[in-house]
Scaffold this motif. Structure first.
Motif, PDB file in Angstrom:
ATOM      1  N   GLY A  65       0.820  -1.213   0.000  1.00 16.99           N
ATOM      2  CA  GLY A  65       0.000   0.000   0.000  1.00 16.99           C
ATOM      3  C   GLY A  65       0.846   1.251   0.000  1.00 16.99           C
ATOM      4  O   GLY A  65       0.594   2.197  -0.774  1.00 16.99           O
ATOM      5  N   ALA A  66       1.880   1.272   0.855  1.00 23.59           N
ATOM      6  CA  ALA A  66       2.736   2.452   0.934  1.00 23.59           C
ATOM      7  C   ALA A  66       3.526   2.650  -0.353  1.00 23.59           C
ATOM      8  O   ALA A  66       3.751   3.788  -0.792  1.00 23.59           O
ATOM      9  CB  ALA A  66       3.676   2.326   2.123  1.00 23.59           C
ATOM     10  N   SER A  67       3.955   1.550  -0.966  1.00 21.47           N
ATOM     11  CA  SER A  67       4.726   1.664  -2.210  1.00 21.47           C
ATOM     12  C   SER A  67       3.885   2.239  -3.331  1.00 21.47           C
ATOM     13  O   SER A  67       4.397   2.977  -4.194  1.00 21.47           O
ATOM     14  CB  SER A  67       5.267   0.285  -2.610  1.00 21.47           C
ATOM     15  OG  SER A  67       6.156  -0.213  -1.628  1.00 21.47           O
ATOM     16  N   LEU A  68       2.597   1.914  -3.333  1.00 23.29           N
ATOM     17  CA  LEU A  68       1.702   2.436  -4.370  1.00 23.29           C
ATOM     18  C   LEU A  68       1.288   3.878  -4.096  1.00 23.29           C
ATOM     19  O   LEU A  68       1.257   4.712  -5.008  1.00 23.29           O
ATOM     20  CB  LEU A  68       0.456   1.549  -4.474  1.00 23.29           C
ATOM     21  CG  LEU A  68       0.660   0.155  -5.086  1.00 23.29           C
ATOM     22  CD1 LEU A  68      -0.617  -0.667  -4.959  1.00 23.29           C
ATOM     23  CD2 LEU A  68       1.067   0.273  -6.558  1.00 23.29           C
ATOM     24  N   LEU A  69       0.971   4.172  -2.846  1.00 19.54           N
ATOM     25  CA  LEU A  69       0.416   5.487  -2.524  1.00 19.54           C
ATOM     26  C   LEU A  69       1.498   6.536  -2.236  1.00 19.54           C
ATOM     27  O   LEU A  69       1.308   7.714  -2.537  1.00 19.54           O
ATOM     28  CB  LEU A  69      -0.518   5.377  -1.308  1.00 19.54           C
ATOM     29  CG  LEU A  69      -1.750   4.473  -1.496  1.00 19.54           C
ATOM     30  CD1 LEU A  69      -2.542   4.389  -0.194  1.00 19.54           C
ATOM     31  CD2 LEU A  69      -2.633   4.974  -2.627  1.00 19.54           C
ATOM     32  N   GLU A  70       2.601   6.116  -1.619  1.00 17.30           N
ATOM     33  CA  GLU A  70       3.625   7.092  -1.239  1.00 17.30           C
ATOM     34  C   GLU A  70       5.019   6.467  -1.360  1.00 17.30           C
ATOM     35  O   GLU A  70       5.714   6.236  -0.371  1.00 17.30           O
ATOM     36  CB  GLU A  70       3.372   7.567   0.205  1.00 17.30           C
ATOM     37  CG  GLU A  70       3.993   8.924   0.490  1.00 17.30           C
ATOM     38  CD  GLU A  70       3.508   9.511   1.806  1.00 17.30           C
ATOM     39  OE1 GLU A  70       4.081  10.515   2.246  1.00 17.30           O
ATOM     40  OE2 GLU A  70       2.556   8.961   2.402  1.00 17.30           O
ATOM     41  N   PRO A  71       5.452   6.140  -2.582  1.00 18.69           N
ATOM     42  CA  PRO A  71       6.726   5.445  -2.791  1.00 18.69           C
ATOM     43  C   PRO A  71       7.942   6.216  -2.272  1.00 18.69           C
ATOM     44  O   PRO A  71       8.988   5.615  -2.017  1.00 18.69           O
ATOM     45  CB  PRO A  71       6.787   5.276  -4.311  1.00 18.69           C
ATOM     46  CG  PRO A  71       5.855   6.306  -4.864  1.00 18.69           C
ATOM     47  CD  PRO A  71       4.762   6.447  -3.856  1.00 18.69           C
ATOM     48  N   ALA A  72       7.805   7.523  -2.098  1.00 14.01           N
ATOM     49  CA  ALA A  72       8.935   8.314  -1.595  1.00 14.01           C
ATOM     50  C   ALA A  72       9.358   7.895  -0.193  1.00 14.01           C
ATOM     51  O   ALA A  72      10.487   8.190   0.241  1.00 14.01           O
ATOM     52  CB  ALA A  72       8.567   9.799  -1.602  1.00 14.01           C
ATOM     53  N   LEU A  73       8.475   7.191   0.518  1.00 12.78           N
ATOM     54  CA  LEU A  73       8.819   6.739   1.865  1.00 12.78           C
ATOM     55  C   LEU A  73      10.001   5.766   1.855  1.00 12.78           C
ATOM     56  O   LEU A  73      10.691   5.616   2.879  1.00 12.78           O
ATOM     57  CB  LEU A  73       7.606   6.078   2.531  1.00 12.78           C
ATOM     58  CG  LEU A  73       6.485   7.022   2.997  1.00 12.78           C
ATOM     59  CD1 LEU A  73       5.300   6.227   3.503  1.00 12.78           C
ATOM     60  CD2 LEU A  73       7.007   7.965   4.076  1.00 12.78           C
ATOM     61  N   TRP A  74      10.240   5.113   0.720  1.00 11.39           N
ATOM     62  CA  TRP A  74      11.397   4.216   0.647  1.00 11.39           C
ATOM     63  C   TRP A  74      12.708   4.988   0.762  1.00 11.39           C
ATOM     64  O   TRP A  74      13.737   4.430   1.156  1.00 11.39           O
ATOM     65  CB  TRP A  74      11.378   3.442  -0.674  1.00 11.39           C
ATOM     66  CG  TRP A  74      10.421   2.286  -0.677  1.00 11.39           C
ATOM     67  CD1 TRP A  74       9.220   2.207  -1.307  1.00 11.39           C
ATOM     68  CD2 TRP A  74      10.607   1.026  -0.014  1.00 11.39           C
ATOM     69  NE1 TRP A  74       8.625   0.992  -1.076  1.00 11.39           N
ATOM     70  CE2 TRP A  74       9.461   0.237  -0.284  1.00 11.39           C
ATOM     71  CE3 TRP A  74      11.611   0.482   0.785  1.00 11.39           C
ATOM     72  CZ2 TRP A  74       9.307  -1.052   0.203  1.00 11.39           C
ATOM     73  CZ3 TRP A  74      11.460  -0.812   1.275  1.00 11.39           C
ATOM     74  CH2 TRP A  74      10.324  -1.560   0.984  1.00 11.39           C
TER      75      TRP A  74
END
Length: 424
Positions: free
Chosen positions: A388-397
């Protein structure tokens, strides 16, 4: 002969079952979880049963039909979420004796323990003694075996703890290091049961090798068996073990069977000794028992992981509890991550729901009956969070604090917990 073994999936019961099958007997094994046992010992007729629920004579009528011998290898150390001592070790046995009298009157072989001494008033030995006395007064043919500390190729409970202590790095931290301990091989127990089945022995017999070691000696022997260099014994005052014992007792209430619980410590406070009643049975010294089955790398892994396992489980619990509780303290700030994709009310509700899921998993993994499902849930939720995070907010990586990267070690720790979860 037709032989029923109670606790046939356990450390002693599995070896006794294999020996009796090798002797040519038709063996029925009773256990709470027999799925894996069916795969390992296919010559045995496996029956699923929980002794704590078999406390009336009629509960035994069907399974005792046509049985010539009943061998009781079942038992528990202390009451807890997974064990009921009174029901398992006393009430179920009294019901068994009553049912046996009105059936084929089979020989009853009871694997018991020395019930006198400092720990004699503890529920573990009170219930054993109650069953032993009832058996002796029952008019049924019987053998009561009271083995000392049993060692074998496999390990469980106290023998597993010995291996874990032996693998401790640098030093051997021991409480009651000078306590006397008598041992014997699990094969000696199986031999005694085999002799009883053939009519060779009966009565009430203590079983131990003709040697007395200290706890420190026994741990050193195990360290040598594991192929580790000698280490200095560091004797700890008994009061230092009390916090560990308290935690182990609490874990027992949650269903975890730790050998560090208060019952084991009380028994060890006076040592593990027998009265040497002269059974005439050959017994094996500890060094010979260990050398008969040279250790492999899997034994070293087990020994090193044994004391890490509770730390892994409690660490995962703390991680998931904190990951659920901390965002609740700043719910508005945490839910802001979802605002670009949904209304504020929905973002708050979703954040609240994920926090509750994390907290529920953190609590559930501490309960032994729920631990496996909780660990699988942790894996599923972790992958869902990453996807979910990779799709919605990939910058978190690329975030310097690594909120997504930190999930990966958690997944590996969860997989480690799953791999070491089984107790037998």
């Amino acid at each position: 002969m037709n032989i029923l073994i109670l606790g046939a999936t356990g450390f002693i019961g599995s070896v006794v079952a294999a020996r009796l099958v090798a002797d040519g007997h038709a063996v029925t094994g009773l256990g709470r979880n027999t799925t894996r046992a069916r795969q390992k010992q296919q010559a045995i007729d496996w029956r699923r049963g929980d002794l704590s629920r078999m406390t009336k004579p009629e509960d035994w009528d069907d399974i005792l039909k046509d049985q010539n011998v009943v061998v009781n290898c079942a038992g528990a150390l202390q009451d807890g979420l997974s064990d009921n001592l009174s029901a398992t070790q006393a009430e179920a046995m009294l019901a068994l004796y009553s049912a046996a009298k009105r059936s084929s009157r089979p020989l009853i072989v009871q694997i018991s323990a020395r019930t006198a001494g400092a720990a004699g008033d503890l529920p573990f030995l009170v219930t054993k003694r109650r069953a032993d006395e009832a058996l002796a007064a029952s008019s049924l043919p019987y053998l009561i075996l009271r083995p000392a500390l049993v060692l074998g190729r496999n390990a469980h409970g106290g023998s597993a703890l010995l291996r874990a202590l032996a693998a401790f790095p640098c030093v051997l931290p021991l409480v009651l290091a000078e306590s006397p301990v008598e041992t014997l091989s699990v094969d000696d127990v199986a031999e005694a049961v085999s002799r009883a089945v053939s009519g060779g022995i009966s009565g009430d017999i203590d079983l131990a090798a003709n040697e007395v070691l200290t706890l420190a000696d026994l741990v050193r022997l195990h360290r040598q068996w594991l192929g580790l260099p000698p280490a200095r014994v560091f004797s700890l005052a008994p009061w230092l073990a009390k916090p560990v014992t308290w935690l182990a007792d609490m874990a027992g209430r949650l269903g975890w069977r730790s050998p560090l619980r208060s019952t084991a410590m009380t028994v060890m406070s006076e040592g593990v000794r027998s009265s040497k009643t002269g059974s005439g049975l050959a017994t094996t010294p500890a060094a010979v028992t260990l050398s008969a089955s040279p250790s492999g790398v899997q034994d070293l892994w087990f020994a090193r992981l044994y004391l890490l396992k509770p730390l892994v489980i409690s660490g995962l619990s703390a991680f998931w509890l904190l990951s659920g509780l901390i965002p609740l303290l700043t719910l508005e700030k945490t839910s802001a991550h979802f605002l670009p994709f949904m209304p504020e009310a929905a973002a708050t509700a979703l954040t609240f729901a994920t926090c509750l899921i994390d907290i529920a998993l953190g609590v559930a993994v501490l309960l032994r009956p729920l631990a496996k499902r909780a660990l699988l849930g942790m894996l599923a939720v972790s992958f869902a969070y990453l996807a979910g995070a990779s799709l919605l907010e990939p910058a978190l990586w690329l975030d310097p604090l690594g909120p997504l990267a930190k999930v990966l070690p958690s997944i590996l720790l969860t997989l480690t917990a799953l791999a070491t979860l089984d107790e037998r």
